[in-house]
Design an enzyme around this catalytic site. Structure first.
Site, mmCIF file in Angstrom:
data_model
loop_
_atom_site.group_PDB
_atom_site.id
_atom_site.type_symbol
_atom_site.label_atom_id
_atom_site.label_comp_id
_atom_site.label_asym_id
_atom_site.label_seq_id
_atom_site.Cartn_x
_atom_site.Cartn_y
_atom_site.Cartn_z
ATOM 1 N N THR A 135 21.849 23.169 64.798
ATOM 2 C CA THR A 135 22.162 22.154 63.795
ATOM 3 C C THR A 135 21.503 22.446 62.439
ATOM 4 O O THR A 135 20.370 22.900 62.382
ATOM 5 C CB THR A 135 21.706 20.775 64.315
ATOM 6 O OG1 THR A 135 22.230 20.609 65.631
ATOM 7 C CG2 THR A 135 22.193 19.649 63.432
ATOM 8 N N GLU A 136 22.275 22.164 61.379
ATOM 9 C CA GLU A 136 21.786 22.372 60.000
ATOM 10 C C GLU A 136 22.016 21.101 59.194
ATOM 11 O O GLU A 136 22.803 20.239 59.618
ATOM 12 C CB GLU A 136 22.551 23.541 59.367
ATOM 13 C CG GLU A 136 22.336 24.836 60.116
ATOM 14 C CD GLU A 136 23.063 26.015 59.480
ATOM 15 O OE1 GLU A 136 23.812 25.811 58.491
ATOM 16 O OE2 GLU A 136 22.862 27.135 59.982
ATOM 17 N N THR A 167 14.701 20.560 69.195
ATOM 18 C CA THR A 167 13.887 19.999 70.269
ATOM 19 C C THR A 167 12.836 21.018 70.711
ATOM 20 O O THR A 167 13.164 22.177 70.936
ATOM 21 C CB THR A 167 14.784 19.615 71.464
ATOM 22 O OG1 THR A 167 15.689 18.606 71.022
ATOM 23 C CG2 THR A 167 13.973 19.090 72.642
ATOM 24 N N GLY A 355 16.766 -10.110 80.735
ATOM 25 C CA GLY A 355 16.273 -11.057 79.725
ATOM 26 C C GLY A 355 15.025 -10.544 79.029
ATOM 27 O O GLY A 355 14.954 -9.382 78.636
ATOM 28 N N GLU A 379 23.750 18.260 72.296
ATOM 29 C CA GLU A 379 24.640 19.152 73.067
ATOM 30 C C GLU A 379 26.100 18.712 72.950
ATOM 31 O O GLU A 379 26.897 18.922 73.861
ATOM 32 C CB GLU A 379 24.230 19.215 74.544
ATOM 33 C CG GLU A 379 22.873 19.841 74.793
ATOM 34 C CD GLU A 379 22.863 21.329 74.461
ATOM 35 O OE1 GLU A 379 22.235 21.658 73.422
ATOM 36 O OE2 GLU A 379 23.452 22.126 75.184
ATOM 37 N N THR A 381 28.354 15.438 70.765
ATOM 38 C CA THR A 381 28.429 13.969 70.860
ATOM 39 C C THR A 381 29.568 13.533 71.789
ATOM 40 O O THR A 381 30.408 14.343 72.193
ATOM 41 C CB THR A 381 28.710 13.350 69.469
ATOM 42 O OG1 THR A 381 29.999 13.831 69.039
ATOM 43 C CG2 THR A 381 27.651 13.724 68.449
HETATM 44 C C1 LIG Z 1 16.553 13.928 69.119
HETATM 45 C C2 LIG Z 1 17.507 15.025 68.790
HETATM 46 C C3 LIG Z 1 17.324 16.277 69.344
HETATM 47 C C4 LIG Z 1 18.201 17.313 69.036
HETATM 48 N N1 LIG Z 1 17.947 18.578 69.523
HETATM 49 C C5 LIG Z 1 18.675 19.616 69.059
HETATM 50 C C6 LIG Z 1 18.322 20.956 69.389
HETATM 51 O O1 LIG Z 1 17.391 21.216 70.155
HETATM 52 N N2 LIG Z 1 19.025 21.951 68.816
HETATM 53 C C7 LIG Z 1 20.061 21.723 67.957
HETATM 54 O O2 LIG Z 1 20.645 22.673 67.460
HETATM 55 N N3 LIG Z 1 20.442 20.461 67.644
HETATM 56 C C8 LIG Z 1 19.773 19.411 68.170
HETATM 57 N N4 LIG Z 1 20.113 18.131 67.823
HETATM 58 C C9 LIG Z 1 21.250 17.918 66.933
HETATM 59 C C10 LIG Z 1 22.457 17.321 67.644
HETATM 60 O O3 LIG Z 1 23.030 18.282 68.494
HETATM 61 C C11 LIG Z 1 23.392 16.814 66.553
HETATM 62 O O4 LIG Z 1 22.801 15.667 66.007
HETATM 63 C C12 LIG Z 1 24.773 16.517 67.069
HETATM 64 O O5 LIG Z 1 25.419 17.702 67.411
HETATM 65 C C13 LIG Z 1 25.600 15.752 66.035
HETATM 66 O O6 LIG Z 1 25.568 16.378 64.818
HETATM 67 P P1 LIG Z 1 25.240 15.568 63.478
HETATM 68 O O7 LIG Z 1 24.010 14.782 63.726
HETATM 69 O O8 LIG Z 1 25.279 16.489 62.335
HETATM 70 O O9 LIG Z 1 26.433 14.514 63.359
HETATM 71 P P2 LIG Z 1 27.875 14.775 62.746
HETATM 72 O O10 LIG Z 1 28.462 16.029 63.261
HETATM 73 O O11 LIG Z 1 27.793 14.607 61.274
HETATM 74 O O12 LIG Z 1 28.673 13.551 63.369
HETATM 75 C C14 LIG Z 1 28.494 12.208 62.948
HETATM 76 C C15 LIG Z 1 29.448 11.333 63.768
HETATM 77 O O13 LIG Z 1 30.812 11.768 63.547
HETATM 78 C C16 LIG Z 1 31.432 12.097 64.790
HETATM 79 N N5 LIG Z 1 32.319 13.241 64.620
HETATM 80 C C17 LIG Z 1 32.015 14.438 64.071
HETATM 81 N N6 LIG Z 1 33.094 15.256 64.093
HETATM 82 C C18 LIG Z 1 34.100 14.544 64.686
HETATM 83 C C19 LIG Z 1 35.460 14.840 64.993
HETATM 84 N N7 LIG Z 1 36.001 16.029 64.727
HETATM 85 N N8 LIG Z 1 36.188 13.871 65.583
HETATM 86 C C20 LIG Z 1 35.655 12.643 65.880
HETATM 87 N N9 LIG Z 1 34.364 12.318 65.592
HETATM 88 C C21 LIG Z 1 33.600 13.249 65.004
HETATM 89 C C22 LIG Z 1 30.274 12.451 65.726
HETATM 90 O O14 LIG Z 1 30.643 12.278 67.073
HETATM 91 C C23 LIG Z 1 29.211 11.479 65.268
HETATM 92 O O15 LIG Z 1 29.431 10.230 65.891
HETATM 93 C C24 LIG Z 1 19.292 17.082 68.169
HETATM 94 C C25 LIG Z 1 19.497 15.792 67.645
HETATM 95 C C26 LIG Z 1 18.625 14.782 67.930
HETATM 96 C C27 LIG Z 1 18.861 13.433 67.309
#
Ligand SMILES: Cc1cc2nc3c(=O)[nH]c(=O)nc-3n(C[C@H](O)[C@H](O)[C@H](O)COP(=O)(O)OP(=O)(O)OC[C@H]3O[C@@H](n4cnc5c(N)ncnc54)[C@H](O)[C@@H]3O)c2cc1C
Length: 402
Positions: A135-136, A167, A355, A379, A381
């Site tokens: 993730t970026e 993580t 409750g 991994e 959403t």
């Molecule tokens: C506690 C924590 C630990 C994590 N650990 C890791 C890790 O170890 N390594 C790593 O690389 N990442 C990690 N992540 C990142 C995580 O995998 C991402 O947050 C996740 O993939 C979602 O990306 P984003 O947050 O950029 O949301 P976005 O991609 O911006 O999405 C935002 C919302 O839009 C929805 N959405 C996006 N695209 C679509 C689409 N095409 N159609 C319908 N809905 C869509 C998503 O489902 C989400 O609800 C971690 C995140 C958290 C919060």
């Protein structure tokens, strides 16, 4: 023929994992929920125990297992490493998911290494704790759009970019970083590189404060001319357009069932505690009567339990398929989507059913409701799992169905 009862050969492992969860995780659950960013030193003993279990093909965590045809006698159905890891993970997350995610040498990067590394890399990273950085700031779900670059320079690659939400990023020995060799060549040019934590230019920017799994550290990194040996690239350096980023995506087929298993473990913890609290309030769940003939709380409980069972079975199915060399991307997404959503709903409904006992810190129910949500996010959403499932069922490519 699939038999989804717990295989007899794993009953000892499940019992051991449950004992470990009871002895090491549950008692420290609240402590490290409050002491965010403090390393849970109690895990060192347990990690050594898990190393022993992993060496014997069992265990728990996200460390992952290698798919190997040779471990499966010809044509024979097996219950192997994926199944035992899923079962162990459920038990440990019944104990505490944040603490399991903090377990040394059980990182998501370890799963990536197990999935795609060659034999010499496997030997080199044996015993290392590896986090995973995909993730970026500008891209999460759309992992094919990452911007971190890797440029070949002699015997090295030089990496530049930014990675967030890693993580175990602070505590791990190394991080598996996804980067592109050439942005103009799309997903096929995305490769993963093992970066040691002490490599110059690999800068920890900050640790996140979170809703749940607070025991687990979540790091933000900047990569400024980070130089790694060319041999740290996992898999093949070749850019093969027809393969997309199949190599790196392979990791998800192994890790999504494990995240589903984590969700299942949390959901079970919440259900067991809720049943205890309902029982102490005089409400017993009766399996011999229809829900209409039971108190509303008991009827709700039965509904939640049914939801839990389907998440549990889908998770075992995905793990079983991996053990038996069957392509399981679709089932891994089924399991992750179902278990992530079920755990989120079940834990919140349990808070509601109990409750004030559910909402306050006297019990762990409110914590499990916070911990469960991440299982529906990382991994891939909920929405992304559904997208993958739809593409597979409809026979559409990622370009055709976005
Ligand atoms: C506690 C924590 C630990 C994590 N650990 C890791 C890790 O170890 N390594 C790593 O690389 N990442 C990690 N992540 C990142 C995580 O995998 C991402 O947050 C996740 O993939 C979602 O990306 P984003 O947050 O950029 O949301 P976005 O991609 O911006 O999405 C935002 C919302 O839009 C929805 N959405 C996006 N695209 C679509 C689409 N095409 N159609 C319908 N809905 C869509 C998503 O489902 C989400 O609800 C971690 C995140 C958290 C919060």
């Amino acid at each position: 023929m699939i038999n989804l009862e717990v295989p007899r050969k794993f009953t000892t492992l499940v019992e051991q994992a449950r004992q470990a969860a009871m002895a090491f995780l549950r008692p420290n659950s609240r402590k490290y929920d409050r002491a965010e960013h403090t390393y849970p030193k109690e895990l060192d003993t347990l990690a050594a125990l898990l190393d022993g279990l992993s060496a014997s093909g069992g265990g728990a965590g996200t460390g992952g297992v290698r798919r190997s045809a040779s471990s499966r006698p010809r044509g024979e159905v097996v219950n192997g490493g994926n199944m035992s890891l899923a079962l162990g993970t459920m038990e440990m997350c019944w104990g505490d998911a944040g603490l399991l995610l903090s377990m040394p040498r059980q990182g998501l990067g370890n799963a990536a290494i197990a999935s795609v590394a060659d034999e010499s890399q496997l030997a080199r990273y044996k015993g290392k704790w590896a986090a995973m950085a995909i993730t970026e700031p500008d891209t999460g779900s759309d992992s094919g759009a990452i911007r971190t670059t890797a440029v070949r320079d002699g015997d090295s690659y030089v990496l530049n970019g930014e990675k967030i939400f890693v993580t175990s990023g602070e505590r791990a020995d190394c991080v598996v970083v996804w980067a592109t060799l050439d942005r103009s060549k799309g997903k096929a040019a995305i490769k993963s590189f093992v970066v040691d934590r002490d490599t110059p230019g690999f800068e920890l920017v900050r640790l996140e404060h979170k809703l749940g799994i607070r025991a687990s550290d979540t790091a933000h990194f900047r990569l400024d001319n980070v130089r790694v040996p060319a041999s740290n690239l996992l898999g093949s350096p070749e850019i093969l357009p027809d393969k997309g980023f199949a190599g790196v995506m392979q990791t998800f087929d192994n890790t999504r069932p494990l995240v589903a298993a984590m969700a299942v473990g949390i959901a079970r913890a919440a259900l067991e505690e809720t049943r205890r609290l309902l029982s102490s309030a005089g409400i017993e769940v009766d399996y011999d009567r229809t829900t209409a003939r039971q108190p509303a709380a008991a009827a709700t409980f039965l509904e939640l339990e049914a939801d839990y069972e389907s998440a549990y079975l889908l998770t075992l199915q995905a793990a079983w398929m991996a053990d038996n060399g069957k392509p399981n991307s679709l089932q891994a997404s089924y399991a992750k989507a179902k278990a992530g959503r079920a755990a989120t709903e079940i834990t919140l409904r349990c808070v509601e059913l109990c409750g004030s006992a559910g909402y306050t810190e006297h019990e762990l129910l409110e914590k499990w409701a916070r911990d469960a949500k991440i299982m529906d996010i990382f991994e891939g959403t909920q929405q992304i799992q559904q997208l993958i499932i739809a593409r597979r069922l409809l026979g559409k490519t990622s370009a055709e169905l976005k």
